[in-house]
Write a protein that holds these residues in place. Structure first.
Motif, PDB file in Angstrom:
ATOM      1  N   LYS A  10       0.867  -1.179   0.000  1.00  0.00           N
ATOM      2  CA  LYS A  10       0.000   0.000   0.000  1.00  0.00           C
ATOM      3  C   LYS A  10       0.904   1.228   0.000  1.00  0.00           C
ATOM      4  O   LYS A  10       1.793   1.350   0.840  1.00  0.00           O
ATOM      5  CB  LYS A  10      -0.895  -0.001   1.247  1.00  0.00           C
ATOM      6  CG  LYS A  10      -1.738   1.244   1.423  1.00  0.00           C
ATOM      7  CD  LYS A  10      -2.814   1.308   0.384  1.00  0.00           C
ATOM      8  CE  LYS A  10      -3.697   2.540   0.556  1.00  0.00           C
ATOM      9  NZ  LYS A  10      -4.507   2.776  -0.633  1.00  0.00           N
ATOM     10  N   ILE A  11       0.678   2.141  -0.941  1.00  0.00           N
ATOM     11  CA  ILE A  11       1.439   3.384  -1.011  1.00  0.00           C
ATOM     12  C   ILE A  11       0.603   4.487  -0.372  1.00  0.00           C
ATOM     13  O   ILE A  11      -0.580   4.631  -0.672  1.00  0.00           O
ATOM     14  CB  ILE A  11       1.745   3.782  -2.467  1.00  0.00           C
ATOM     15  CG1 ILE A  11       2.463   2.665  -3.214  1.00  0.00           C
ATOM     16  CG2 ILE A  11       2.570   5.070  -2.499  1.00  0.00           C
ATOM     17  CD1 ILE A  11       2.644   2.947  -4.700  1.00  0.00           C
ATOM     18  N   THR A  12       1.233   5.274   0.491  1.00  0.00           N
ATOM     19  CA  THR A  12       0.573   6.429   1.082  1.00  0.00           C
ATOM     20  C   THR A  12       1.489   7.644   0.960  1.00  0.00           C
ATOM     21  O   THR A  12       2.709   7.509   1.039  1.00  0.00           O
ATOM     22  CB  THR A  12       0.212   6.212   2.565  1.00  0.00           C
ATOM     23  OG1 THR A  12       1.405   6.141   3.329  1.00  0.00           O
ATOM     24  CG2 THR A  12      -0.603   4.957   2.762  1.00  0.00           C
ATOM     25  N   LEU A  26      -8.821   4.308   5.975  1.00  0.00           N
ATOM     26  CA  LEU A  26      -8.927   4.230   4.523  1.00  0.00           C
ATOM     27  C   LEU A  26      -8.752   5.608   3.890  1.00  0.00           C
ATOM     28  O   LEU A  26      -9.225   6.606   4.428  1.00  0.00           O
ATOM     29  CB  LEU A  26     -10.291   3.659   4.124  1.00  0.00           C
ATOM     30  CG  LEU A  26     -10.597   2.237   4.573  1.00  0.00           C
ATOM     31  CD1 LEU A  26     -12.022   1.855   4.191  1.00  0.00           C
ATOM     32  CD2 LEU A  26      -9.600   1.259   3.981  1.00  0.00           C
ATOM     33  N   SER A  27      -8.093   5.628   2.738  1.00  0.00           N
ATOM     34  CA  SER A  27      -7.959   6.874   1.980  1.00  0.00           C
ATOM     35  C   SER A  27      -9.313   7.232   1.368  1.00  0.00           C
ATOM     36  O   SER A  27     -10.216   6.391   1.273  1.00  0.00           O
ATOM     37  CB  SER A  27      -6.917   6.705   0.867  1.00  0.00           C
ATOM     38  OG  SER A  27      -7.425   5.841  -0.143  1.00  0.00           O
ATOM     39  N   ALA A  28      -9.447   8.462   0.922  1.00  0.00           N
ATOM     40  CA  ALA A  28     -10.691   8.895   0.270  1.00  0.00           C
ATOM     41  C   ALA A  28     -10.965   8.040  -0.970  1.00  0.00           C
ATOM     42  O   ALA A  28     -12.107   7.645  -1.218  1.00  0.00           O
ATOM     43  CB  ALA A  28     -10.612  10.374  -0.087  1.00  0.00           C
ATOM     44  N   LEU A  29      -9.914   7.720  -1.742  1.00  0.00           N
ATOM     45  CA  LEU A  29     -10.086   6.896  -2.942  1.00  0.00           C
ATOM     46  C   LEU A  29     -10.545   5.486  -2.582  1.00  0.00           C
ATOM     47  O   LEU A  29     -11.449   4.944  -3.222  1.00  0.00           O
ATOM     48  CB  LEU A  29      -8.790   6.842  -3.755  1.00  0.00           C
ATOM     49  CG  LEU A  29      -8.832   6.001  -5.030  1.00  0.00           C
ATOM     50  CD1 LEU A  29      -9.835   6.585  -6.031  1.00  0.00           C
ATOM     51  CD2 LEU A  29      -7.444   5.917  -5.648  1.00  0.00           C
ATOM     52  N   ASP A  30      -9.939   4.905  -1.554  1.00  0.00           N
ATOM     53  CA  ASP A  30     -10.338   3.562  -1.126  1.00  0.00           C
ATOM     54  C   ASP A  30     -11.786   3.553  -0.642  1.00  0.00           C
ATOM     55  O   ASP A  30     -12.546   2.632  -0.948  1.00  0.00           O
ATOM     56  CB  ASP A  30      -9.407   3.043  -0.029  1.00  0.00           C
ATOM     57  CG  ASP A  30      -7.991   2.767  -0.525  1.00  0.00           C
ATOM     58  OD1 ASP A  30      -7.779   2.691  -1.746  1.00  0.00           O
ATOM     59  OD2 ASP A  30      -7.093   2.646   0.326  1.00  0.00           O
ATOM     60  N   GLN A  31     -12.176   4.576   0.111  1.00  0.00           N
ATOM     61  CA  GLN A  31     -13.561   4.676   0.570  1.00  0.00           C
ATOM     62  C   GLN A  31     -14.510   4.803  -0.619  1.00  0.00           C
ATOM     63  O   GLN A  31     -15.539   4.130  -0.671  1.00  0.00           O
ATOM     64  CB  GLN A  31     -13.729   5.883   1.486  1.00  0.00           C
ATOM     65  CG  GLN A  31     -13.062   5.715   2.830  1.00  0.00           C
ATOM     66  CD  GLN A  31     -13.185   6.971   3.687  1.00  0.00           C
ATOM     67  OE1 GLN A  31     -14.164   7.699   3.609  1.00  0.00           O
ATOM     68  NE2 GLN A  31     -12.170   7.229   4.493  1.00  0.00           N
ATOM     69  N   GLN A  32     -14.149   5.656  -1.572  1.00  0.00           N
ATOM     70  CA  GLN A  32     -15.000   5.883  -2.746  1.00  0.00           C
ATOM     71  C   GLN A  32     -15.160   4.616  -3.583  1.00  0.00           C
ATOM     72  O   GLN A  32     -16.256   4.292  -4.033  1.00  0.00           O
ATOM     73  CB  GLN A  32     -14.375   6.989  -3.600  1.00  0.00           C
ATOM     74  CG  GLN A  32     -15.046   7.212  -4.944  1.00  0.00           C
ATOM     75  CD  GLN A  32     -14.235   8.170  -5.810  1.00  0.00           C
ATOM     76  OE1 GLN A  32     -13.828   9.222  -5.360  1.00  0.00           O
ATOM     77  NE2 GLN A  32     -13.997   7.779  -7.045  1.00  0.00           N
ATOM     78  N   ASP A  33     -14.045   3.881  -3.802  1.00  0.00           N
ATOM     79  CA  ASP A  33     -14.079   2.697  -4.663  1.00  0.00           C
ATOM     80  C   ASP A  33     -14.562   1.437  -3.952  1.00  0.00           C
ATOM     81  O   ASP A  33     -14.874   0.442  -4.601  1.00  0.00           O
ATOM     82  CB  ASP A  33     -12.703   2.463  -5.284  1.00  0.00           C
ATOM     83  CG  ASP A  33     -12.340   3.524  -6.310  1.00  0.00           C
ATOM     84  OD1 ASP A  33     -13.227   4.309  -6.722  1.00  0.00           O
ATOM     85  OD2 ASP A  33     -11.163   3.585  -6.706  1.00  0.00           O
TER      86      ASP A  33
END
Length: 122
Positions: A10-12, A26-33
């Protein structure tokens, strides 16, 4: 189809919480997807180049694939490989093998910056 890797990553763009919690934020992208975006070692330079091209440093979280529930990891098709790993669920401290910051020099690509890291990025 290629054999599954031992580790996925996982890259942050920022340092993970220390200590890493039982449920990773969770990142915003992970939450969205609806899944956690992960990469194999050979995908890391590509992923970093696409999503972190304007970032001088990233943190990479190393996860042992065998430690995650098999049904929670799905592999999106990429020709000639097992695909891109997506974790439907989450990971936490118990799943993290290591965390490391990686930096790239001015004008250096992520491919160049990660090229000498084959011992850690396996």
């Amino acid at each position: 189809m290629a054999p599954l890797p031992e580790f996925i990553y996982k890259i942050t763009p920022t340092a993970p919480p220390d200590p890493i919690p039982e449920q990773y934020p969770l990142s915003a992208l992970d939450q969205q997807d609806g899944f956690v975006h992960l990469s194999t070692s050979w995908q890391l330079p590509i992923t970093a180049g696409l999503f972190f091209r304007d970032t001088a440093s990233v943190y990479i979280i190393k996860l042992r694939l065998a430690g995650l529930p098999p049904s929670s990891v799905k592999w999106d098709e990429v020709e000639g490989t097992n695909g891109c790993p997506h974790l439907y669920g989450n990971f936490g401290a118990q799943d993290v093998v290591a965390v490391r910051e990686f930096r790239r020099g001015e004008g250096q690509t992520w491919e160049e910056a990660l090229a000498g890291e084959t011992a850690w990025l396996v």
